[in-house]
Design a protein around this motif. Structure first.
Motif, mmCIF file in Angstrom:
data_model
loop_
_atom_site.group_PDB
_atom_site.id
_atom_site.type_symbol
_atom_site.label_atom_id
_atom_site.label_comp_id
_atom_site.label_asym_id
_atom_site.label_seq_id
_atom_site.Cartn_x
_atom_site.Cartn_y
_atom_site.Cartn_z
ATOM 1 N N LEU A 1 0.861 -1.169 0.000
ATOM 2 C CA LEU A 1 0.000 0.000 0.000
ATOM 3 C C LEU A 1 0.902 1.226 0.000
ATOM 4 C CD1 LEU A 1 -3.023 0.739 0.106
ATOM 5 C CD2 LEU A 1 -2.854 0.744 2.602
ATOM 6 N N GLY A 2 1.067 1.817 -1.165
ATOM 7 C CA GLY A 2 2.072 2.849 -1.344
ATOM 8 C C GLY A 2 1.708 4.190 -0.758
ATOM 9 N N GLU A 3 2.697 5.075 -0.763
ATOM 10 C CA GLU A 3 2.486 6.460 -0.352
ATOM 11 C C GLU A 3 2.809 7.321 -1.550
ATOM 12 O OE1 GLU A 3 3.519 9.015 3.515
ATOM 13 O OE2 GLU A 3 5.297 8.394 2.397
ATOM 14 N N GLY A 4 1.844 8.139 -1.975
ATOM 15 C CA GLY A 4 2.059 8.951 -3.157
ATOM 16 C C GLY A 4 0.801 9.005 -3.996
ATOM 17 N N PRO A 5 0.909 9.523 -5.217
ATOM 18 C CA PRO A 5 -0.267 9.773 -6.055
ATOM 19 C C PRO A 5 -1.059 8.529 -6.451
ATOM 20 C CG PRO A 5 1.767 10.099 -7.302
ATOM 21 C CD PRO A 5 2.155 9.980 -5.864
ATOM 22 N N SER A 6 -0.421 7.363 -6.472
ATOM 23 C CA SER A 6 -1.144 6.163 -6.911
ATOM 24 C C SER A 6 -1.714 5.340 -5.758
ATOM 25 C CB SER A 6 -0.233 5.282 -7.775
ATOM 26 O OG SER A 6 0.867 4.813 -7.023
ATOM 27 N N ARG A 7 -1.641 5.830 -4.527
ATOM 28 C CA ARG A 7 -2.181 5.083 -3.390
ATOM 29 C C ARG A 7 -3.664 4.710 -3.578
ATOM 30 N NH1 ARG A 7 -0.701 4.199 2.104
ATOM 31 N NH2 ARG A 7 -2.517 3.886 3.473
ATOM 32 N N PRO A 8 -4.506 5.590 -4.157
ATOM 33 C CA PRO A 8 -5.910 5.204 -4.377
ATOM 34 C C PRO A 8 -6.066 3.932 -5.206
ATOM 35 C CG PRO A 8 -5.672 7.570 -4.611
ATOM 36 C CD PRO A 8 -4.272 7.003 -4.513
ATOM 37 N N LEU A 9 -5.127 3.684 -6.115
ATOM 38 C CA LEU A 9 -5.186 2.453 -6.916
ATOM 39 C C LEU A 9 -4.994 1.238 -6.024
ATOM 40 C CD1 LEU A 9 -4.428 4.784 -8.986
ATOM 41 C CD2 LEU A 9 -3.263 3.011 -10.309
ATOM 42 N N ASP A 10 -4.047 1.353 -5.094
ATOM 43 C CA ASP A 10 -3.777 0.252 -4.170
ATOM 44 C C ASP A 10 -4.957 0.030 -3.229
ATOM 45 O OD1 ASP A 10 -1.209 0.220 -5.289
ATOM 46 O OD2 ASP A 10 -0.455 1.614 -3.783
ATOM 47 N N GLU A 11 -5.554 1.117 -2.761
ATOM 48 C CA GLU A 11 -6.679 1.010 -1.827
ATOM 49 C C GLU A 11 -7.880 0.347 -2.492
ATOM 50 O OE1 GLU A 11 -5.807 4.870 1.052
ATOM 51 O OE2 GLU A 11 -6.996 5.138 -0.793
ATOM 52 N N ARG A 12 -8.109 0.656 -3.750
ATOM 53 C CA ARG A 12 -9.222 0.030 -4.472
ATOM 54 C C ARG A 12 -8.987 -1.471 -4.633
ATOM 55 N NH1 ARG A 12 -10.450 0.410 -10.873
ATOM 56 N NH2 ARG A 12 -12.479 -0.664 -10.886
ATOM 57 N N ALA A 13 -7.760 -1.840 -5.022
ATOM 58 C CA ALA A 13 -7.431 -3.263 -5.195
ATOM 59 C C ALA A 13 -7.512 -3.997 -3.864
ATOM 60 C CB ALA A 13 -6.035 -3.397 -5.791
ATOM 61 N N LEU A 14 -7.038 -3.368 -2.805
ATOM 62 C CA LEU A 14 -7.063 -3.993 -1.485
ATOM 63 C C LEU A 14 -8.486 -4.230 -1.020
ATOM 64 C CD1 LEU A 14 -5.730 -4.913 1.152
ATOM 65 C CD2 LEU A 14 -5.678 -2.508 1.872
ATOM 66 N N SER A 15 -9.340 -3.257 -1.230
ATOM 67 C CA SER A 15 -10.738 -3.379 -0.800
ATOM 68 C C SER A 15 -11.404 -4.584 -1.449
ATOM 69 C CB SER A 15 -11.497 -2.096 -1.153
ATOM 70 O OG SER A 15 -12.864 -2.207 -0.807
ATOM 71 N N PHE A 16 -11.153 -4.779 -2.742
ATOM 72 C CA PHE A 16 -11.759 -5.912 -3.441
ATOM 73 C C PHE A 16 -11.139 -7.231 -2.996
ATOM 74 C CE2 PHE A 16 -12.263 -9.012 -6.777
ATOM 75 C CZ PHE A 16 -13.572 -8.823 -7.213
ATOM 76 N N ALA A 17 -9.818 -7.279 -2.939
ATOM 77 C CA ALA A 17 -9.132 -8.531 -2.594
ATOM 78 C C ALA A 17 -9.557 -9.039 -1.222
ATOM 79 C CB ALA A 17 -7.615 -8.318 -2.639
ATOM 80 N N LYS A 18 -9.722 -8.137 -0.268
ATOM 81 C CA LYS A 18 -10.094 -8.539 1.092
ATOM 82 C C LYS A 18 -11.519 -9.070 1.179
ATOM 83 C CE LYS A 18 -8.710 -6.172 4.652
ATOM 84 N NZ LYS A 18 -8.420 -5.046 5.584
ATOM 85 N N LYS A 19 -12.358 -8.699 0.211
ATOM 86 C CA LYS A 19 -13.738 -9.210 0.192
ATOM 87 C C LYS A 19 -13.781 -10.692 -0.133
ATOM 88 C CE LYS A 19 -16.090 -4.944 -1.260
ATOM 89 N NZ LYS A 19 -16.849 -4.307 -2.371
ATOM 90 N N PHE A 20 -12.840 -11.165 -0.927
ATOM 91 C CA PHE A 20 -12.924 -12.525 -1.444
ATOM 92 C C PHE A 20 -11.769 -13.430 -1.072
ATOM 93 C CE2 PHE A 20 -15.387 -9.767 -4.264
ATOM 94 C CZ PHE A 20 -16.620 -10.398 -4.204
ATOM 95 N N SER A 21 -10.669 -12.856 -0.569
ATOM 96 C CA SER A 21 -9.538 -13.680 -0.132
ATOM 97 C C SER A 21 -9.325 -13.519 1.365
ATOM 98 C CB SER A 21 -8.261 -13.270 -0.870
ATOM 99 O OG SER A 21 -7.137 -13.956 -0.338
ATOM 100 N N GLU A 22 -9.042 -14.636 2.009
ATOM 101 C CA GLU A 22 -8.764 -14.619 3.449
ATOM 102 C C GLU A 22 -7.264 -14.561 3.717
ATOM 103 O OE1 GLU A 22 -10.621 -18.135 4.937
ATOM 104 O OE2 GLU A 22 -12.657 -17.486 4.389
#
Length: 324
Positions: A245-266
């Protein structure tokens, strides 16, 4: 920083100033290419100088038309013996480009094939500022100050003296969580990594050099922005992901991917760059130091996997054992 290293850097900067450089090429293979890619990231973000990254062999075979007397070609090989990169140096010189080799061995074929050398110390007890990241960062940020003068680049170079202490403190902070990761994932045959921005290069290095090369664990470095354009279909409750989960302008991209991945992967492990220790680093310089520190942290995760799988990072099947 050692005097010889200061002189090497000064020689490169003076050579660049003496020529009308119109573009920059970063050339290497594997982990060396991943590290140089960070230079490309900062160049494209901070300057209007065209910048390119090539794996060494493709650089030769593609033969970029813009490569010529007004090009700066920066090459790296840890040992200085990577055949493709040595050939790339000779190829670039034939085209009239200004060539700079980064290596730990000054008498290596790569250094002998290049005009200028940036040497770094390796496992000799030197401070980090004279090591791989310290020397590379010194070069890149001094070059940035040539092409797009800004006082913050000089501050980055000044703050590099903090690297050793930052490495130590972050190793201490993340040692336990990395060990837990290794214990939980010791029987996994595949671990995907995700990141974006400056950190996708660290994800690539972690995936290709540590998981696949050293640990023989199947993996793929997925750009967080590309996750939803195919790769997310493999996400399931038992599929492991390690996400930077980066720090900088592309952090929103990481947050979106993380939100989805956590819904379906344990099995989602997050390394949040914002939680790194930046003690002594100016607030506006954190985006430059984060990629350097995260590499040290990710190595802890690989070390933990090696410890709990009983698979030493030094073991190879093919590399250095046969012709290929």
């Amino acid at each position: 920083m050692k005097q010889e290293h200061l002189e090497q850097l000064e020689n490169v900067i003076e050579a660049v100033k003496s020529r009308q450089i119109e573009n920059v090429f970063f050339i290497a293979c594997g982990g060396s290419m991943a590290s140089l890619s960070l230079g490309d990231y900062f160049f494209t973000k901070e300057t209007d100088v065209p910048s390119f990254v090539y794996t060494s062999n493709e650089f030769i075979h593609r033969d970029p038309k813009s490569l010529g007397q007004n090009s700066l070609v920066i090459l790296r090989s840890h040992s200085g013996t990577t055949p493709e990169t040595v050939k790339a140096a000779s190829f670039a010189r034939q085209k009239g480009a200004l060539t700079v080799a980064i290596s730990m061995e000054t008498d290596s074929p790569l250094c002998q094939s290049s005009e200028y050398i940036i040497h770094y110390n390796y496992k000799d007890g030197s401070d980090a500022i004279d090591g791989e990241t310290g020397m590379f960062y010194s070069l890149i940020f001094q070059l940035l100050n040539v092409f797009a003068p800004n006082e913050k680049f000089a501050r980055v170079v000044e703050k590099l003296a903090l690297l050793e202490d930052l490495y130590t403190k972050n190793r201490e902070k993340f040692a336990e969580v990395a060990d837990t990761f290794g214990k939980k994932n010791k029987r996994e045959n595949i671990i995907y990594t995700m990141a974006s921005g400056a950190y996708i290069h660290q994800a690539y290095s972690f995936t290709s050099c540590l998981l696949m090369e050293m640990l023989w664990i199947h993996s793929n470095a997925i750009h967080s922005g590309e996750y939803f354009h195919g790769p997310f279909e493999v996400t399931d409750y038992d599929v492991p992901f390690l996400l930077i989960l980066g720090e900088g302008p592309s952090r929103p991209l990481d947050e979106r991917a993380l939100s989805f991945a956590k819904k379906f992967s344990e099995k989602v492990e997050v390394v949040d760059v914002e939680t790194l220790i930046y003690e002594g680093v100016d607030e506006d310089l954190k985006e430059y130091f984060g990629p350097a520190i995260i590499g040290v942290v990710l190595r802890l995760y690989a070390d933990a996997l090696a410890e709990h799988t009983g698979h030493p990072l030094s073991v190879r099947r093919y590399m250095w054992k046969m012709d290929y």
